[in-house]
Scaffold this motif. Structure first.
Motif, mmCIF file in Angstrom:
data_model
loop_
_atom_site.group_PDB
_atom_site.id
_atom_site.type_symbol
_atom_site.label_atom_id
_atom_site.label_comp_id
_atom_site.label_asym_id
_atom_site.label_seq_id
_atom_site.Cartn_x
_atom_site.Cartn_y
_atom_site.Cartn_z
ATOM 1 N N GLU A 153 6.671 6.277 12.712
ATOM 2 C CA GLU A 153 7.393 5.077 12.019
ATOM 3 C C GLU A 153 6.512 3.235 13.299
ATOM 4 O OE1 GLU A 153 10.499 3.545 9.914
ATOM 5 O OE2 GLU A 153 11.747 4.871 11.156
ATOM 6 N N SER A 154 7.063 3.877 14.046
ATOM 7 C CA SER A 154 7.672 3.009 15.373
ATOM 8 C C SER A 154 5.867 2.169 15.711
ATOM 9 C CB SER A 154 8.188 3.036 16.158
ATOM 10 O OG SER A 154 7.807 4.600 16.706
ATOM 11 N N ASN A 155 4.879 2.991 15.369
ATOM 12 C CA ASN A 155 3.411 2.955 15.951
ATOM 13 C C ASN A 155 2.600 2.654 15.070
ATOM 14 O OD1 ASN A 155 1.637 2.299 17.931
ATOM 15 N ND2 ASN A 155 2.081 3.882 19.310
ATOM 16 N N ASN A 185 -0.687 -3.405 9.425
ATOM 17 C CA ASN A 185 0.607 -3.984 10.869
ATOM 18 C C ASN A 185 0.811 -4.994 10.214
ATOM 19 O OD1 ASN A 185 -0.887 -4.197 12.753
ATOM 20 N ND2 ASN A 185 -1.141 -2.309 13.208
ATOM 21 N N SER A 186 1.212 -5.761 11.544
ATOM 22 C CA SER A 186 1.799 -7.455 12.382
ATOM 23 C C SER A 186 0.439 -7.522 13.177
ATOM 24 C CB SER A 186 3.083 -7.522 13.499
ATOM 25 O OG SER A 186 3.072 -6.656 14.140
ATOM 26 N N ASN A 228 -2.308 -6.816 4.589
ATOM 27 C CA ASN A 228 -1.265 -6.826 3.798
ATOM 28 C C ASN A 228 -1.124 -6.092 2.406
ATOM 29 O OD1 ASN A 228 -2.232 -9.274 1.420
ATOM 30 N ND2 ASN A 228 -0.956 -10.160 2.626
ATOM 31 N N ARG A 229 -2.370 -5.865 2.124
ATOM 32 C CA ARG A 229 -3.097 -5.391 0.987
ATOM 33 C C ARG A 229 -4.184 -3.940 1.597
ATOM 34 N NH1 ARG A 229 -5.864 -8.253 -4.136
ATOM 35 N NH2 ARG A 229 -6.191 -5.832 -5.642
ATOM 36 N N LEU A 230 -4.017 -3.093 0.330
ATOM 37 C CA LEU A 230 -5.379 -2.014 0.763
ATOM 38 C C LEU A 230 -6.460 -2.051 0.210
ATOM 39 C CD1 LEU A 230 -3.625 1.246 -0.659
ATOM 40 C CD2 LEU A 230 -3.486 0.890 1.546
ATOM 41 N N THR A 231 -7.202 -2.181 1.643
ATOM 42 C CA THR A 231 -8.411 -2.444 1.708
ATOM 43 C C THR A 231 -9.116 -1.934 0.552
ATOM 44 O OG1 THR A 231 -9.406 -1.079 3.431
ATOM 45 C CG2 THR A 231 -9.172 -3.806 3.894
ATOM 46 N N SER A 232 -10.512 -1.019 0.166
ATOM 47 C CA SER A 232 -10.787 -0.295 -0.737
ATOM 48 C C SER A 232 -11.503 1.189 0.076
ATOM 49 C CB SER A 232 -12.194 -1.624 -1.191
ATOM 50 O OG SER A 232 -14.025 -1.198 -0.198
ATOM 51 N N ASN A 241 7.666 7.425 -9.195
ATOM 52 C CA ASN A 241 7.452 6.798 -7.818
ATOM 53 C C ASN A 241 6.109 6.674 -8.131
ATOM 54 O OD1 ASN A 241 10.382 6.661 -7.021
ATOM 55 N ND2 ASN A 241 9.808 9.001 -7.569
ATOM 56 N N TYR A 242 5.458 5.408 -8.021
ATOM 57 C CA TYR A 242 4.414 4.966 -8.387
ATOM 58 C C TYR A 242 3.698 3.667 -6.851
ATOM 59 C CZ TYR A 242 3.532 7.741 -13.020
ATOM 60 O OH TYR A 242 3.309 8.824 -13.273
ATOM 61 N N TRP A 243 2.934 4.259 -6.157
ATOM 62 C CA TRP A 243 2.447 2.924 -5.111
ATOM 63 C C TRP A 243 1.930 1.969 -6.019
ATOM 64 C CZ3 TRP A 243 4.915 3.823 -0.820
ATOM 65 C CH2 TRP A 243 5.136 4.880 -0.254
ATOM 66 N N THR A 244 1.829 1.079 -5.006
ATOM 67 C CA THR A 244 1.310 0.094 -5.331
ATOM 68 C C THR A 244 0.288 -0.599 -4.541
ATOM 69 O OG1 THR A 244 2.668 -2.015 -4.210
ATOM 70 C CG2 THR A 244 3.274 -1.473 -6.506
ATOM 71 N N SER A 245 -0.318 -0.896 -4.368
ATOM 72 C CA SER A 245 -1.008 -1.939 -3.175
ATOM 73 C C SER A 245 -0.854 -2.339 -1.879
ATOM 74 C CB SER A 245 -2.675 -1.956 -3.465
ATOM 75 O OG SER A 245 -2.762 -3.238 -4.254
ATOM 76 N N SER A 246 0.068 -2.776 -1.917
ATOM 77 C CA SER A 246 0.992 -3.989 -0.890
ATOM 78 C C SER A 246 2.348 -3.273 -0.393
ATOM 79 C CB SER A 246 2.005 -4.705 -2.319
ATOM 80 O OG SER A 246 1.031 -5.195 -3.471
ATOM 81 N N LEU A 247 1.811 -4.411 0.804
ATOM 82 C CA LEU A 247 2.319 -3.901 2.255
ATOM 83 C C LEU A 247 3.913 -3.938 2.376
ATOM 84 C CD1 LEU A 247 2.726 -1.737 5.250
ATOM 85 C CD2 LEU A 247 1.738 -4.603 5.555
ATOM 86 N N SER A 248 4.535 -3.598 2.211
ATOM 87 C CA SER A 248 6.088 -4.783 2.609
ATOM 88 C C SER A 248 6.260 -6.049 3.511
ATOM 89 C CB SER A 248 6.960 -4.073 2.839
ATOM 90 O OG SER A 248 8.229 -4.451 3.411
ATOM 91 N N PRO A 249 6.710 -7.416 3.151
ATOM 92 C CA PRO A 249 6.094 -8.565 3.885
ATOM 93 C C PRO A 249 7.861 -7.443 5.223
ATOM 94 C CG PRO A 249 7.559 -8.762 1.605
ATOM 95 C CD PRO A 249 7.011 -7.609 1.766
ATOM 96 N N SER A 250 8.684 -6.813 4.689
ATOM 97 C CA SER A 250 9.148 -6.699 6.132
ATOM 98 C C SER A 250 9.335 -5.897 7.373
ATOM 99 C CB SER A 250 11.031 -6.964 5.094
ATOM 100 O OG SER A 250 11.245 -5.544 4.146
#
Length: 332
Positions: A176-178, A183-184, A189-193, A289-298
């Motif tokens: 998960e570290s790479n 990513n930053s 911060n949101r999935l592309t098509s 458990n359902y995914w959104t397209s939004s990345l976590s900001p943390s």
């Protein structure tokens, strides 16, 4: 990668002669093809292998064909060596390659490699629940509302048999570290098509919902838990279009209303499909458990998802993007 167990279904209807020079394994036709299933026929010339222990079946893949098939017992073929198998959990709109194999006397014989293409993903109904976007009537890779569908890692458009960082598309080294995308460094911060499985499978205006859109679904609709949705045996939440402002954001653990019915009122059904981690499927029938397209900001290793059980509903951060979870599309 082989996607599912192969189940014996029946026998072929065509006739074969008893020519002893025939190849031991012959590949038959692919029939009854849908977006998710197909029936494959095969033939084993028992005359050439009489008196030996025989195993046989079909092997298939959507990449390069390699041997990794489920073995069917030889007693399951008919007297002329004919058999067929049902293959399930296929990907829609995908070309698959297959062939018959026969294993005898510690050696394999193979039929010709053939191919078939599954049908396109069926398009769900667009349901207006009064919360902005329209919601699909069933999950991605599900043929009907009371079907779990398949499980997807966040940002991937294909299913798999093992869900972990080692198999995650956007991990450079299996950790998960790479994380190589979203990513930053790229500030996505949101999935592309290209990485949105709803867009990939359905096209048009279909896409995965954002975290805010799931928030609106939770806050703007009336939620009622069903133990047996329309006699399907499937548990989950029926999400009704609220009939008045007082019902918005309510669920049946807080208030039970006989004025809502899935037989006559506008709704979607979210099955409690659980989730997948590694090769284990957990909480099926108790949690959704359902995914959104939004990345976590943390952290770039997390993404937002909706989670629920019979008593709780919420939108939060899933700490592992590799988890296999359900996807419910939306359309603008």
């Amino acid at each position: 990668m082989f996607l599912c167990a192969i189940l014996l279904h029946g026998f072929l209807s065509c006739d074969r002669d008893d020519d002893p020079t025939r190849r031991i394994a012959e590949t038959g036709d692919a029939t009854d093809i849908t977006a998710f299933t197909a029936k494959i026929s095969g033939y084993c010339n028992q005359k050439n292998v009489a008196g030996l222990s025989v195993t046989y079946g079909i092997e298939y893949t959507n990449t390069d064909l390699t041997r990794n098939a489920i073995v069917l017992n030889a007693s399951e073929m008919d007297e002329k060596g004919r058999f067929s198998v049902d293959i399930e959990n296929l990907n829609p709109g995908t070309e698959y390659f297959y062939r018959t194999f026969v294993f005898y006397n510690r050696a394999y014989s193979f039929g010709n490699v053939e191919s078939f293409t599954t049908l396109a993903h069926p398009e769900p109904e667009k349901v207006d629940l009064g919360v902005g976007v329209k919601w699909a009537s069933f999950n991605i890779s599900a043929p009907a509302p009371a079907d779990y569908g398949k499980y997807y890692s966040w940002g991937e458009i294909r299913t798999k048999s093992f869900y972990a960082w080692e198999s995650y598309l956007w991990s450079a080294d299996g950790t998960e570290s790479n994380i190589t995308k979203y990513n930053s460094a790229d500030n996505k911060n949101r999935l592309t098509s290209d990485d949105d499985v709803a867009t990939h499978e359905l096209g048009g205006s279909w896409r995965m919902p954002t975290a805010k859109e799931f928030d609106k679904l939770v806050a703007g609709c009336y939620w009622q838990w069903f133990e047996n949705y329309k006699n399907s045996g499937i548990k989950g939440y029926v999400v009704f279009k609220a009939k008045n402002d007082g019902d918005r954001g309510k669920r049946n653990s807080e208030t039970i209303s006989a004025s809502y019915s899935p037989d006559k009122d506008v709704h979607i059904f979210l099955p409690a499909a659980g989730y997948a981690s590694k090769d284990v499927f957990s909480d099926i029938g108790s949690n959704g458990n359902y995914w959104t397209s939004s990345l976590s900001p943390s952290t770039s290793s997390s993404a937002y998802y909706i989670y629920f059980d019979s008593e709780n509903i919420g939108v939060g951060e899933c700490e592992k993007r590799y988890y296999g979870q359900s996807v419910r599309p939306v359309s603008d």
